[in-house]
Design a protein around this motif. Structure first.
Motif, mmCIF file in Angstrom:
data_model
loop_
_atom_site.group_PDB
_atom_site.id
_atom_site.type_symbol
_atom_site.label_atom_id
_atom_site.label_comp_id
_atom_site.label_asym_id
_atom_site.label_seq_id
_atom_site.Cartn_x
_atom_site.Cartn_y
_atom_site.Cartn_z
ATOM 1 N N PHE A 5 36.021 7.767 38.763
ATOM 2 C CA PHE A 5 36.797 7.543 37.602
ATOM 3 C C PHE A 5 36.044 8.267 36.744
ATOM 4 O O PHE A 5 34.755 8.666 36.727
ATOM 5 C CB PHE A 5 36.709 5.922 37.112
ATOM 6 N N LEU A 6 36.647 8.416 35.395
ATOM 7 C CA LEU A 6 36.233 9.101 34.201
ATOM 8 C C LEU A 6 35.830 7.893 33.483
ATOM 9 O O LEU A 6 36.394 6.659 33.567
ATOM 10 C CB LEU A 6 37.339 9.882 33.581
ATOM 11 N N THR A 7 34.933 7.829 32.552
ATOM 12 C CA THR A 7 34.304 6.801 31.616
ATOM 13 C C THR A 7 34.081 7.314 30.434
ATOM 14 O O THR A 7 33.577 8.266 30.058
ATOM 15 C CB THR A 7 33.274 5.969 32.258
ATOM 16 N N ARG A 8 34.206 6.574 29.201
ATOM 17 C CA ARG A 8 33.898 6.848 27.931
ATOM 18 C C ARG A 8 32.399 6.516 27.705
ATOM 19 O O ARG A 8 31.767 7.333 26.718
ATOM 20 C CB ARG A 8 34.545 6.026 26.921
ATOM 21 N N ASP A 9 31.814 5.634 28.360
ATOM 22 C CA ASP A 9 30.412 5.115 27.956
ATOM 23 C C ASP A 9 29.699 4.943 29.482
ATOM 24 O O ASP A 9 29.774 3.578 29.886
ATOM 25 C CB ASP A 9 30.332 4.097 27.280
ATOM 26 N N LEU A 10 29.200 5.810 30.183
ATOM 27 C CA LEU A 10 28.598 5.492 31.464
ATOM 28 C C LEU A 10 27.439 4.421 31.502
ATOM 29 O O LEU A 10 27.512 3.716 32.320
ATOM 30 C CB LEU A 10 27.775 6.977 31.895
ATOM 31 N N GLY A 11 26.696 4.402 30.246
ATOM 32 C CA GLY A 11 25.682 3.269 30.298
ATOM 33 C C GLY A 11 26.218 1.904 30.423
ATOM 34 O O GLY A 11 25.875 1.135 31.094
ATOM 35 N N ALA A 12 27.444 1.658 29.512
ATOM 36 C CA ALA A 12 27.971 0.464 29.467
ATOM 37 C C ALA A 12 28.768 0.164 30.957
ATOM 38 O O ALA A 12 28.727 -1.109 31.385
ATOM 39 C CB ALA A 12 28.998 0.278 28.450
ATOM 40 N N VAL A 13 29.067 1.031 31.716
ATOM 41 C CA VAL A 13 29.826 1.070 32.794
ATOM 42 C C VAL A 13 28.889 0.719 33.907
ATOM 43 O O VAL A 13 28.808 -0.119 34.564
ATOM 44 C CB VAL A 13 30.757 2.049 33.235
ATOM 45 N N LEU A 14 27.712 1.209 33.927
ATOM 46 C CA LEU A 14 26.775 1.020 35.069
ATOM 47 C C LEU A 14 26.134 -0.491 34.744
ATOM 48 O O LEU A 14 25.942 -1.046 35.658
ATOM 49 C CB LEU A 14 25.383 2.093 34.868
ATOM 50 N N ALA A 15 26.169 -0.557 33.669
ATOM 51 C CA ALA A 15 25.425 -2.307 33.204
ATOM 52 C C ALA A 15 26.430 -3.327 33.617
ATOM 53 O O ALA A 15 26.107 -4.278 34.237
ATOM 54 C CB ALA A 15 25.348 -2.330 31.815
ATOM 55 N N PHE A 16 27.752 -2.893 33.454
ATOM 56 C CA PHE A 16 28.776 -4.019 33.663
ATOM 57 C C PHE A 16 28.805 -4.033 35.305
ATOM 58 O O PHE A 16 28.793 -5.037 35.764
ATOM 59 C CB PHE A 16 30.268 -3.111 33.443
ATOM 60 N N TYR A 17 28.809 -3.098 36.169
ATOM 61 C CA TYR A 17 28.869 -3.121 37.672
ATOM 62 C C TYR A 17 27.784 -3.510 38.199
ATOM 63 O O TYR A 17 27.595 -4.240 39.173
ATOM 64 C CB TYR A 17 29.280 -1.872 38.278
ATOM 65 N N THR A 18 26.510 -3.469 37.678
ATOM 66 C CA THR A 18 25.312 -3.890 37.973
ATOM 67 C C THR A 18 25.196 -5.348 37.799
ATOM 68 O O THR A 18 24.805 -6.347 38.874
ATOM 69 C CB THR A 18 23.929 -3.317 37.170
ATOM 70 N N ARG A 19 25.744 -5.854 36.671
ATOM 71 C CA ARG A 19 25.917 -7.425 36.621
ATOM 72 C C ARG A 19 26.864 -8.054 37.624
ATOM 73 O O ARG A 19 26.626 -9.274 37.793
ATOM 74 C CB ARG A 19 26.682 -7.492 35.059
ATOM 75 N N LEU A 20 27.628 -7.303 38.206
ATOM 76 C CA LEU A 20 28.522 -7.595 39.363
ATOM 77 C C LEU A 20 27.785 -7.558 40.839
ATOM 78 O O LEU A 20 28.423 -7.814 41.731
ATOM 79 C CB LEU A 20 29.961 -7.102 39.313
ATOM 80 N N GLY A 21 26.719 -7.067 40.713
ATOM 81 C CA GLY A 21 26.107 -7.122 41.984
ATOM 82 C C GLY A 21 25.719 -5.496 42.511
ATOM 83 O O GLY A 21 25.217 -5.394 43.707
ATOM 84 N N GLY A 22 26.157 -4.777 41.825
ATOM 85 C CA GLY A 22 25.934 -3.376 42.184
ATOM 86 C C GLY A 22 24.616 -2.991 41.932
ATOM 87 O O GLY A 22 23.844 -3.171 41.051
ATOM 88 N N ALA A 33 38.615 -3.837 43.523
ATOM 89 C CA ALA A 33 38.408 -5.334 43.913
ATOM 90 C C ALA A 33 37.071 -5.317 44.298
ATOM 91 O O ALA A 33 36.606 -4.547 45.352
ATOM 92 C CB ALA A 33 39.532 -5.663 44.840
ATOM 93 N N LEU A 34 36.258 -6.362 44.156
ATOM 94 C CA LEU A 34 34.875 -6.769 44.471
ATOM 95 C C LEU A 34 34.869 -7.951 44.918
ATOM 96 O O LEU A 34 35.195 -9.002 44.324
ATOM 97 C CB LEU A 34 34.135 -6.505 43.456
ATOM 98 N N HIS A 35 34.108 -8.259 46.069
ATOM 99 C CA HIS A 35 33.465 -9.492 46.353
ATOM 100 C C HIS A 35 32.329 -9.629 45.688
ATOM 101 O O HIS A 35 31.308 -8.781 45.670
ATOM 102 C CB HIS A 35 33.142 -9.619 48.023
ATOM 103 N N VAL A 36 32.225 -10.954 45.157
ATOM 104 C CA VAL A 36 30.931 -11.381 44.389
ATOM 105 C C VAL A 36 30.463 -12.892 44.688
ATOM 106 O O VAL A 36 31.180 -13.515 45.502
ATOM 107 C CB VAL A 36 31.139 -11.441 42.944
ATOM 108 N N VAL A 37 29.160 -13.070 44.805
ATOM 109 C CA VAL A 37 28.701 -14.317 45.356
ATOM 110 C C VAL A 37 28.583 -15.139 43.857
ATOM 111 O O VAL A 37 28.024 -14.605 43.083
ATOM 112 C CB VAL A 37 27.233 -14.155 45.871
ATOM 113 N N GLY A 38 29.026 -16.419 44.131
ATOM 114 C CA GLY A 38 29.136 -17.367 42.720
ATOM 115 C C GLY A 38 29.769 -17.029 41.545
ATOM 116 O O GLY A 38 29.240 -17.152 40.445
ATOM 117 N N LEU A 39 30.919 -16.679 41.912
ATOM 118 C CA LEU A 39 31.928 -16.351 40.858
ATOM 119 C C LEU A 39 32.120 -17.322 39.743
ATOM 120 O O LEU A 39 32.397 -17.181 38.860
ATOM 121 C CB LEU A 39 33.666 -16.149 41.431
ATOM 122 N N ARG A 40 32.127 -18.734 40.012
ATOM 123 C CA ARG A 40 32.378 -19.861 39.261
ATOM 124 C C ARG A 40 31.085 -19.737 38.317
ATOM 125 O O ARG A 40 31.539 -20.134 36.998
ATOM 126 C CB ARG A 40 32.512 -21.111 39.953
ATOM 127 N N GLY A 41 29.957 -19.455 38.584
ATOM 128 C CA GLY A 41 28.731 -19.143 37.728
ATOM 129 C C GLY A 41 28.686 -17.924 37.021
ATOM 130 O O GLY A 41 28.121 -17.919 35.952
#
Length: 118
Positions: free
Chosen positions: A7-24, A69-77
């Protein structure tokens, strides 16, 4: 077998931080020979690749049918922490058709991301 989605992104740093928070896990964050910033996030067996290209603007479609679509552990938390970080929740926690917890959020570029309990 899927290698990656790009994908294209406007802000790679923000995108990397977002997906890292989701377990990436960030595998690459570099500048290409063409001068574009490129990042690769590993999510399980697959990868998401993002290019920050000057002058190009990502235009994700706002409909839920176009999504990552991503599988994550502990979605409620995880969901309250995403909200507290300013992430937009577009479909709140609910059962998926298979009975697992599910929610939809927007990534920093406005791309729909389905979060499904692993």
């Amino acid at each position: 077998m899927l290698k990656h989605v790009s994908f294209l992104t406007r802000d790679l740093g923000a995108v990397l931080a977002f997906y890292t928070r989701l377990g990436g896990v960030v595998e690459k964050d570099l500048t290409t020979a063409e001068g574009y910033r490129r990042g690769v996030i590993r999510l399980g067996e697959g990868r998401l690749q993002f290019f920050e290209v000057p002058g190009e603007s990502p235009t994700p479609h706002g409909h839920w049918a176009e999504h990552v679509a991503l599988h994550v552990v502990g979605l409620r938390g995880l969901l309250p922490g995403l909200r507290a970080a300013g992430v937009t929740v577009t479909r709140d926690l609910q059962p998926s058709p298979g009975g697992r917890d599910m929610a939809f959020v927007l990534d920093p570029d406005g791309r729909q991301v389905e979060l499904l309990e692993a």
